[in-house]
Scaffold this active site. Structure first.
Site, PDB file in Angstrom:
ATOM      1  N   VAL A 370       4.072  18.749   8.183  1.00  0.00           N
ATOM      2  CA  VAL A 370       4.469  17.734   7.509  1.00  0.00           C
ATOM      3  C   VAL A 370       4.032  17.749   5.988  1.00  0.00           C
ATOM      4  CG1 VAL A 370       4.387  15.275   7.208  1.00  0.00           C
ATOM      5  CG2 VAL A 370       4.814  15.847   9.456  1.00  0.00           C
ATOM      6  N   ASP A 488     -30.922  57.415  31.164  1.00  0.00           N
ATOM      7  CA  ASP A 488     -31.687  56.089  30.874  1.00  0.00           C
ATOM      8  C   ASP A 488     -31.050  55.213  31.960  1.00  0.00           C
ATOM      9  OD1 ASP A 488     -32.845  53.609  29.780  1.00  0.00           O
ATOM     10  OD2 ASP A 488     -30.773  53.422  28.797  1.00  0.00           O
TER      11      ASP A 488
HETATM   12  C1  GDG Z   1       0.622  21.022  16.450  1.00  0.00           C
HETATM   13  C2  GDG Z   1      -0.615  21.101  15.824  1.00  0.00           C
HETATM   14  C3  GDG Z   1       0.359  22.410  14.024  1.00  0.00           C
HETATM   15  C4  GDG Z   1       8.057  14.776  12.956  1.00  0.00           C
HETATM   16  N1  GDG Z   1       8.536  13.585  12.782  1.00  0.00           N
HETATM   17  C5  GDG Z   1       9.985  13.831  12.939  1.00  0.00           C
HETATM   18  C6  GDG Z   1      10.240  15.350  12.722  1.00  0.00           C
HETATM   19  N2  GDG Z   1       8.702  15.775  12.975  1.00  0.00           N
HETATM   20  C7  GDG Z   1       8.441  17.126  12.837  1.00  0.00           C
HETATM   21  C8  GDG Z   1       8.154  17.578  11.392  1.00  0.00           C
HETATM   22  C9  GDG Z   1       7.082  18.607  11.872  1.00  0.00           C
HETATM   23  C10 GDG Z   1       6.852  18.434  13.355  1.00  0.00           C
HETATM   24  O1  GDG Z   1       7.567  17.340  13.707  1.00  0.00           O
HETATM   25  C11 GDG Z   1       5.088  18.016  13.335  1.00  0.00           C
HETATM   26  O2  GDG Z   1       4.334  19.082  13.115  1.00  0.00           O
HETATM   27  P1  GDG Z   1       3.044  18.827  12.847  1.00  0.00           P
HETATM   28  O3  GDG Z   1       2.469  20.218  12.208  1.00  0.00           O
HETATM   29  O4  GDG Z   1       2.634  17.789  11.794  1.00  0.00           O
HETATM   30  O5  GDG Z   1       2.155  18.315  13.984  1.00  0.00           O
HETATM   31  P2  GDG Z   1       2.272  18.655  15.753  1.00  0.00           P
HETATM   32  O6  GDG Z   1       3.612  18.310  16.478  1.00  0.00           O
HETATM   33  O7  GDG Z   1       1.037  18.023  16.448  1.00  0.00           O
HETATM   34  O8  GDG Z   1       1.906  20.189  16.135  1.00  0.00           O
HETATM   35  C12 GDG Z   1      -0.329  21.077  14.516  1.00  0.00           C
HETATM   36  C13 GDG Z   1       1.534  22.421  14.643  1.00  0.00           C
HETATM   37  O9  GDG Z   1       1.357  22.194  15.974  1.00  0.00           O
HETATM   38  C14 GDG Z   1       2.190  23.925  14.347  1.00  0.00           C
HETATM   39  O10 GDG Z   1       1.259  24.828  14.709  1.00  0.00           O
HETATM   40  O11 GDG Z   1       0.492  22.134  12.659  1.00  0.00           O
HETATM   41  O12 GDG Z   1      -1.640  20.977  13.917  1.00  0.00           O
HETATM   42  O13 GDG Z   1      -1.200  19.743  16.100  1.00  0.00           O
HETATM   43  O14 GDG Z   1       7.931  19.831  11.703  1.00  0.00           O
HETATM   44  O15 GDG Z   1       9.017  17.949  10.443  1.00  0.00           O
HETATM   45  N3  GDG Z   1      11.266  15.703  13.057  1.00  0.00           N
HETATM   46  C15 GDG Z   1      12.134  14.966  12.733  1.00  0.00           C
HETATM   47  N4  GDG Z   1      12.368  13.596  12.738  1.00  0.00           N
HETATM   48  C16 GDG Z   1      10.933  13.015  12.971  1.00  0.00           C
HETATM   49  O16 GDG Z   1      11.025  11.683  12.806  1.00  0.00           O
HETATM   50  N5  GDG Z   1      13.492  15.520  12.957  1.00  0.00           N
END
Ligand code: GDG
Length: 722
Positions: A370, A488
């Site tokens: 994010v 050894d």
């Molecule tokens: C794991 C790790 C690591 C969120 N709300 C909406 C939405 N999203 C999308 C965002 C983003 C994704 O979801 C969230 O990605 P994060 O990286 O923040 O977190 P996790 O899902 O916990 O992912 C994390 C990741 O894997 C990748 O390796 O970064 O640390 O925990 O892409 O955009 N998308 C839409 N609506 C929403 O309301 N369309």
């Protein structure tokens, strides 16, 4: 074209009346690789499908439309493998929350079972030359299951969460199994160097395996470790940001929130994301500034509501939001807008572009996409990113307003600072981050991981610096009349053991020792640092010549008594050293001291690994000063420090016996520092063979492990038979 098999817990699809592909960063990153690889994806299709006909239908459609292969979980699998072991045990563990870790024995059994189901599917769907790339903590056992079945398979693993410190990871009842599971991979990728560092130290402390800077030695191969920070699907974002639909949506939102400053939060409602503390900071901000022109917009995606901690969190967050709104609302202004649902991609982009600031304050987060997406979507203005120092993204987005998510006042003050900052300051921060996010996107991430995985896995069974015995040397041995083999024991013939008494000959080692005793091509000497009594106890049944105490004495195979190399050795230094060494031993818990006729050996294999090595260096340095003018040699060998009379020297003993017995050739084989004296003999009739990898040695040839040496010895006996 080379096939790439992606394996993740979930397939990127939603199955409703129709099947739709969902579009995460990983999907688009991998789609971009379609010109290089024939990509297949294996994963759970989501939900529970019992009807065999329906399963068949889904399988066919997924295969035809997307080249995906589904795994079907039943209700029990879902509860124990997914909700239980993955989300209630591993997730909190990997995110430094051991008090949230729950563990039930059946959960692990299901986790094993489902990992095996995935393995069967991979084996069924892949050819030997395919590359397999496994994702995330749901499948930590899979690399080793696959490795067992297909030793030559190219297997990568990427962990999307943090890897915690050893002190946390050790809390898990199945810590050992989980690590062993991962080490089946050829390459393990992490988001940050911190996670990699913790992984190395955990492997050392739990499995006792010392890693090299870029790999962990595993049996006859290596498991590489490296850092690959994931990026966003920049292509997809860019395409939408360039449309009129985006401009229209942004304009509409601006109208709705006209005159207001927007501070945005987007995340799954997860206890790792730091939401309650962020709300406290907002409360403080509102109380202190009294501002009524700021709206805090929360997009909280429902997540894992079958896990009690998540249900409790939802209640806590909703309660806090309502308290803040109750306290700070005015007519026409409600400060916190909380949405317990997701928004569509278009809406998300517009919200990112609209927000004056984004608060990304997880208590811990593998990366956090994010934060990167928010940066990327800043088009006309420069939004401020307030970012937790405990998100992996903070390693890259250094120009963000970095906060400690536990420090409520700091978050509150930083919101103030960010909202008050002028455009120039915000631009100064934003531009370098934008450049980085754009360049290091998801495609870059996938390409760099695969670029590291493929060349490293050239199926070389084991890396050695030196070759095995050359044909010329074999001919020289073949032509010799009188041949000797100085062999050894610990670390050479038998694998090194944490407890020295546990290394007694057994299995394959015993077998080769009996073979050596039956042959007559070589006079064989077991050449060890062990005490005479121990040598007698372990080896007398084989009827071989023995050399004990690093070459201080020997015993011929049919003799009753040990013969000392000299009776004139000055051993008076031992009396002066004994108390000092005992004191050092006492100060290093787990270490112990062994005294022999002409030496001391201080063993630290059972001490804390880091403390043990640190104390060993300290000991060697102090001894070098104390013993500099005495007839003593200090060797820092494998997990021990040997302080021995100069007469306790394997090389000197080999020379002595060569001269006495008139050997035409002597093979000297060993693995550690105490064997180097044999390798450094200048006699052309000696051939040095080192057992090990990556170590400086004076030997002429090398075998990577005791196992490899055993095969060589069998071959040697065969080839020299007349
Ligand atoms: C794991 C790790 C690591 C969120 N709300 C909406 C939405 N999203 C999308 C965002 C983003 C994704 O979801 C969230 O990605 P994060 O990286 O923040 O977190 P996790 O899902 O916990 O992912 C994390 C990741 O894997 C990748 O390796 O970064 O640390 O925990 O892409 O955009 N998308 C839409 N609506 C929403 O309301 N369309």
């Amino acid at each position: 074209m080379q096939s790439l098999i992606i394996v993740s817990n979930r397939l990127p699809v939603t199955i409703d009346k129709t099947i739709k592909k969902s579009s995460g960063g990983m999907v688009s990153a991998l789609e971009g690789l379609g010109d290089k690889f024939n990509i297949r994806w294996i994963g759970w299709a989501g939900g529970v499908v019992e009807d065999p006909e329906k399963k068949e239908e889904i399988t066919t459609e997924l295969k035809q439309k997307f080249n995906f292969s589904p795994i079907f979980l039943n209700e029990g699998d879902m509860e124990d493998y997914y909700t239980g072991f993955s989300n209630s045990s591993l997730w909190p563990l990997l995110h430094y929350m051991p008090s949230n870790v729950r563990y039930e024995e059946p959960w692990f059994r299901k986790y094993q079972k489902v990992n095996r189901m995935f393995a069967e599917k991979v084996l069924d769907q892949s050819d030997p030359d395919d590359i397999v790339w496994i994702h995330d903590y749901h499948l930590m056992l899979l690399p080793s299951i696959l490795r067992k079945e297909r030793p030559d398979m190219t297997i990568g693993f990427f962990l999307h969460t943090p890897f915690p410190s050893y002190e946390i990871f050790r809390c898990h009842p199945k810590r050992k199994e989980l690590l062993e599971g991962l080490l089946g991979a050829d390459l393990i990728g992490f988001h940050t160097f911190g996670y990699l560092r913790h992984f190395r130290s955990t492997v050392l402390r739990i499995l006792g395996i010392e890693s090299e800077f870029d790999h962990i030695p595993v049996e006859n191969s290596r498991c590489f470790i490296d850092v690959f920070p994931i990026g966003i699907n920049s292509k997809k974002f860019q395409e939408f940001l360039d449309t009129n639909a985006f401009t229209r949506r942004l304009k509409a939102l601006r109208k709705v929130y006209s005159g207001k400053k927007i501070v945005l939060s987007v995340e799954r409602l997860d206890y790792t994301k730091g939401i309650p503390r962020r709300l406290e900071a907002i409360d403080l901000f509102l109380e202190e500034t009294g501002r009524n022109d700021v709206i805090f917009l929360f997009i909280s995606i429902p997540s894992r509501q079958s896990v009690p901690e998540y249900r409790e969190l939802r209640q806590e967050v909703e309660m806090k939001v309502s308290q803040i709104n109750g306290k700070h609302s005015t007519i026409g202004q409600v400060p916190v807008h909380f949405f317990f649902r997701s928004v569509n991609f278009e809406e998300l982009c517009a919200l990112y572009a609209l927000a004056d600031a984004a608060t990304v304050t997880p208590l811990i987060d593998g990366m956090n996409l994010v934060a990167k997406e928010y940066i990327f979507c800043q088009k006309e203005k420069s939004g401020a990113l307030i970012l937790s120092e405990f998100a992996g993204a903070a390693q890259e987005l250094c120009q963000a307003y970095v906060v400690n998510p536990y420090y409520i006042r700091q978050i509150s003050d930083t919101i103030k600072q960010a909202l008050d900052a002028d455009e120039e300051e915000k631009r100064r921060r934003l531009l370098p981050m934008k450049k980085r996010v754009k360049k290091h996107d998801a495609r870059f991430w996938a390409e760099s991981f695969l670029a590291s995985l493929t060349p490293r896995c050239q199926k070389v069974p084991c890396p050695v610096q030196l070759p095995g015995l050359s044909p010329e040397a074999m001919t020289q041995i073949g032509h010799a009349q009188r041949r000797a083999l100085f062999l050894d024991y610990d670390g050479t013939l038998a694998e090194f053991k944490r407890i020295p008494e546990n290394a007694a000959p057994s299995g394959e080692v015993e077998k080769i020792l009996f073979s050596l005793s039956r042959q007559n091509q070589f006079d064989v000497y077991i050449t060890s640092g062990r005490k005479r009594e121990e040598m007698d106890r372990w080896f007398s049944k084989f009827g071989l010549n023995l050399i004990a105490e690093q070459g201080f004495c020997y015993k011929e195979k049919n003799a009753d008594d040990w013969v000392f190399i000299t009776h004139e050795a000055d051993l008076s230094w031992k009396d002066n050293l004994r108390d000092f060494l005992k004191l050092h031993t006492g100060m290093t818990p787990g270490s112990f001291l062994e005294e022999k006729t002409a030496s001391f050996v201080w063993h630290y294999q059972n001490a804390d690994p880091d403390f043990g090595i640190w104390k060993a260096h300290q000991l060697v340095s102090e001894l070098q000063d104390m013993l500099s003018n005495l007839p003593v040699k200090i060797h820092h060998a494998k997990k021990n420090v040997v302080i021995a009379s100069v007469h306790a020297n394997k090389g000197a003993m080999v020379s002595h016996l060569m001269a006495m017995k008139n050997y035409d050739i002597a093979l000297c084989i060993g693995d550690d520092d105490t064997d180097e004296s044999m390798f450094l003999l200048s006699d052309p009739k000696t051939i040095g063979i080192n057992v090990g990898v990556g170590k400086e040695t004076g030997a002429d040839f090398q075998y990577p492990s005791p196992k490899a040496l055993l095969s060589f010895l069998e071959k040697l006996l065969e080839q020299t038979q007349t």
